[in-house]
Design a protein around this motif. Structure first.
Motif, mmCIF file in Angstrom:
data_model
loop_
_atom_site.group_PDB
_atom_site.id
_atom_site.type_symbol
_atom_site.label_atom_id
_atom_site.label_comp_id
_atom_site.label_asym_id
_atom_site.label_seq_id
_atom_site.Cartn_x
_atom_site.Cartn_y
_atom_site.Cartn_z
ATOM 1 N N ILE A 105 0.836 -1.210 0.000
ATOM 2 C CA ILE A 105 0.000 0.000 0.000
ATOM 3 C C ILE A 105 0.865 1.251 0.000
ATOM 4 N N GLY A 106 2.010 1.182 0.683
ATOM 5 C CA GLY A 106 2.931 2.307 0.670
ATOM 6 C C GLY A 106 3.436 2.602 -0.729
ATOM 7 N N LYS A 107 3.722 1.536 -1.496
ATOM 8 C CA LYS A 107 4.226 1.701 -2.863
ATOM 9 C C LYS A 107 3.178 2.302 -3.792
ATOM 10 N N ILE A 108 1.974 1.737 -3.782
ATOM 11 C CA ILE A 108 0.954 2.217 -4.721
ATOM 12 C C ILE A 108 0.462 3.613 -4.349
ATOM 13 N N SER A 109 0.452 3.934 -3.062
ATOM 14 C CA SER A 109 -0.033 5.255 -2.648
ATOM 15 C C SER A 109 0.962 6.363 -2.996
ATOM 16 N N ASN A 110 2.233 5.989 -3.181
ATOM 17 C CA ASN A 110 3.263 6.983 -3.462
ATOM 18 C C ASN A 110 3.600 7.118 -4.943
ATOM 19 N N GLU A 111 2.956 6.326 -5.783
ATOM 20 C CA GLU A 111 3.293 6.333 -7.203
ATOM 21 C C GLU A 111 2.019 6.303 -8.041
ATOM 22 N N GLU A 112 1.649 7.449 -8.591
ATOM 23 C CA GLU A 112 0.406 7.564 -9.348
ATOM 24 C C GLU A 112 0.411 6.751 -10.637
ATOM 25 N N SER A 113 1.601 6.444 -11.180
ATOM 26 C CA SER A 113 1.661 5.705 -12.442
ATOM 27 C C SER A 113 1.330 4.229 -12.272
ATOM 28 N N ILE A 114 1.274 3.751 -11.019
ATOM 29 C CA ILE A 114 0.920 2.349 -10.779
ATOM 30 C C ILE A 114 -0.578 2.173 -10.981
ATOM 31 N N GLY A 115 -0.937 1.396 -11.989
ATOM 32 C CA GLY A 115 -2.340 1.073 -12.207
ATOM 33 C C GLY A 115 -2.727 -0.187 -11.471
ATOM 34 N N VAL A 116 -1.870 -1.194 -11.566
ATOM 35 C CA VAL A 116 -2.074 -2.465 -10.870
ATOM 36 C C VAL A 116 -0.762 -2.860 -10.211
ATOM 37 N N LEU A 117 -0.833 -3.259 -8.959
ATOM 38 C CA LEU A 117 0.354 -3.707 -8.237
ATOM 39 C C LEU A 117 0.162 -5.150 -7.799
ATOM 40 N N SER A 118 1.173 -5.969 -8.033
ATOM 41 C CA SER A 118 1.137 -7.357 -7.596
ATOM 42 C C SER A 118 2.405 -7.662 -6.797
ATOM 43 N N ALA A 119 2.519 -8.893 -6.379
ATOM 44 C CA ALA A 119 3.681 -9.357 -5.623
ATOM 45 C C ALA A 119 4.273 -10.561 -6.340
ATOM 46 N N LYS A 120 5.289 -11.141 -5.764
ATOM 47 C CA LYS A 120 5.838 -12.378 -6.307
ATOM 48 C C LYS A 120 4.853 -13.501 -6.005
ATOM 49 N N ILE A 121 4.411 -14.192 -7.044
ATOM 50 C CA ILE A 121 3.431 -15.273 -6.884
ATOM 51 C C ILE A 121 4.183 -16.591 -6.783
ATOM 52 N N LEU A 122 3.973 -17.308 -5.688
ATOM 53 C CA LEU A 122 4.697 -18.546 -5.430
ATOM 54 C C LEU A 122 3.789 -19.764 -5.517
ATOM 55 N N ASN A 123 4.377 -20.889 -5.927
ATOM 56 C CA ASN A 123 3.706 -22.175 -5.828
ATOM 57 C C ASN A 123 3.781 -22.667 -4.387
ATOM 58 N N LYS A 124 3.091 -23.733 -4.112
ATOM 59 C CA LYS A 124 3.065 -24.287 -2.761
ATOM 60 C C LYS A 124 4.456 -24.656 -2.267
ATOM 61 N N ASP A 125 5.339 -25.087 -3.199
ATOM 62 C CA ASP A 125 6.701 -25.482 -2.823
ATOM 63 C C ASP A 125 7.668 -24.302 -2.769
ATOM 64 N N LYS A 126 7.142 -23.081 -2.813
ATOM 65 C CA LYS A 126 7.896 -21.832 -2.726
ATOM 66 C C LYS A 126 8.636 -21.464 -4.017
ATOM 67 N N SER A 127 8.490 -22.262 -5.068
ATOM 68 C CA SER A 127 9.067 -21.887 -6.358
ATOM 69 C C SER A 127 8.242 -20.763 -6.968
ATOM 70 N N ILE A 128 8.855 -19.991 -7.852
ATOM 71 C CA ILE A 128 8.171 -18.837 -8.441
ATOM 72 C C ILE A 128 7.178 -19.293 -9.508
ATOM 73 N N GLN A 129 5.945 -18.848 -9.359
ATOM 74 C CA GLN A 129 4.907 -19.132 -10.350
ATOM 75 C C GLN A 129 4.826 -18.014 -11.381
ATOM 76 N N SER A 130 4.850 -16.768 -10.915
ATOM 77 C CA SER A 130 4.845 -15.646 -11.858
ATOM 78 C C SER A 130 5.331 -14.373 -11.187
ATOM 79 N N ILE A 131 5.964 -13.525 -11.993
ATOM 80 C CA ILE A 131 6.380 -12.189 -11.548
ATOM 81 C C ILE A 131 6.081 -11.205 -12.681
ATOM 82 N N GLY A 132 4.913 -11.349 -13.259
ATOM 83 C CA GLY A 132 4.500 -10.471 -14.344
ATOM 84 C C GLY A 132 4.681 -11.119 -15.701
ATOM 85 N N PHE A 133 3.987 -10.560 -16.694
ATOM 86 C CA PHE A 133 3.972 -11.124 -18.043
ATOM 87 C C PHE A 133 4.092 -10.012 -19.081
#
Length: 288
Positions: A105-133
């Motif tokens: 919330i700190g990031k999106i509130s301080n940057e007007e150019s952010i339309g959508v903010l996400s995080a690192k999406i992990l699988n159950k085993d902690k491997s990376i599922q997605s970090i944007g496309f």
């Protein structure tokens, strides 16, 4: 004053939806943030309506649709009934108990150019599922469909030595976890209700992009996405895979992202991909 509205769509996923809600309510970074959880049920038949009516979860507003409205429209209904400044669109099969919402919330509130903010999406085993496309392009579809760029066994190599970059821009992010200002969501009309399910996230991010509102990922915090548990668990056939992609092509045509000829080319790459996937699964079942 409500700062965050979590929007969760439930359709026959009673138990994992309950886990998702609990993961929000035990998140320590939300201690000093006023939030609400808008739970929208799409006419479930697994006892969800009775369960969530009788079990009063903390901070939850329960909305019962009279029919399955689809993912996009149900989210629009949730947002319409919300009171927060920021919307957190969250799949029912996600776990966010360790997610740093104060940081996000700190990031999106301080940057007007952010339309959508996400995080690192992990699988159950902690491997990376997605970090944007990336948005649809010939180059991107070759990677995805001919080089199997988004398959888990490839991603394990791609992200093997991944190091966090902090806040960075991408082209679109998964609809399983999106933070967006309510004003921006309403400005572009929310999710396209002509899309029942799949690819509505690409479309939303692209429409925001055209308004100079961009997609970002903050990879110093993460969520768990138990991928596939909120969808159909039956064995997928070739025609089902091909049909699932129709919404993706609709988004491309609607937004004029690619020429008709390039769209035809990427359809060919996906047909190849789907045939390989289905054939591989059949061979695996035969060999045990």
């Amino acid at each position: 004053m409500i700062e965050l509205s979590f929007i969760i769509i439930n359709y026959n996923t009673k138990n994992i939806t309950a886990d998702c809600i609990n993961s929000i309510n035990i998140n320590k970074t939300l201690t000093n943030i006023n939030y609400e959880i808008i739970l929208v049920d799409n006419d479930s038949t697994d006892g969800s309506i009775k369960y969530f009516t009788e079990n009063k979860y903390e901070n939850v507003i329960f909305i019962k649709n009279k029919k399955n409205e689809g993912f996009g429209k149900a989210n629009n209904i949730g947002v319409k009934n919300s009171n927060g400044k920021y919307m957190v669109l969250l799949n029912s099969d996600t776990i966010v108990d360790q997610t740093d919402f104060k940081l996000l919330i700190g990031k999106i509130s301080n940057e007007e150019s952010i339309g959508v903010l996400s995080a690192k999406i992990l699988n159950k085993d902690k491997s990376i599922q997605s970090i944007g496309f990336d948005f649809p392009s010939i180059e991107n579809e070759v990677k995805l469909n001919l080089l199997f760029w988004n398959f888990n066994f490839i991603k394990k190599f791609r992200y093997k030595n991944y190091k966090n970059k902090g806040l960075f821009r991408t082209e679109w992010v998964s609809g399983c976890f999106m933070i967006i200002r309510k004003l921006d969501y309403k400005e572009v009309g929310g999710f396209d209700e002509d899309i029942f399910m799949y690819a509505e996230d690409v479309d939303l991010c692209y429409r925001l992009y055209k308004k100079n509102k961009y997609s970002f990922v903050m990879d110093e915090t993460s969520i768990y996405h138990l991928h596939g548990q909120s969808g159909n668990k039956k064995r997928i056939k070739l025609n089902q895979l091909l049909k699932r992609k129709e919404n993706y092509y609709y988004v491309i045509r609607k937004n004029n992202i690619l020429s008709p000829f390039n769209l035809f080319l990427i359809k060919l790459t996906y047909i190849f991909n789907a045939i390989v996937v289905v054939t591989g699964k059949k061979l695996k079942n035969i060999t045990g």
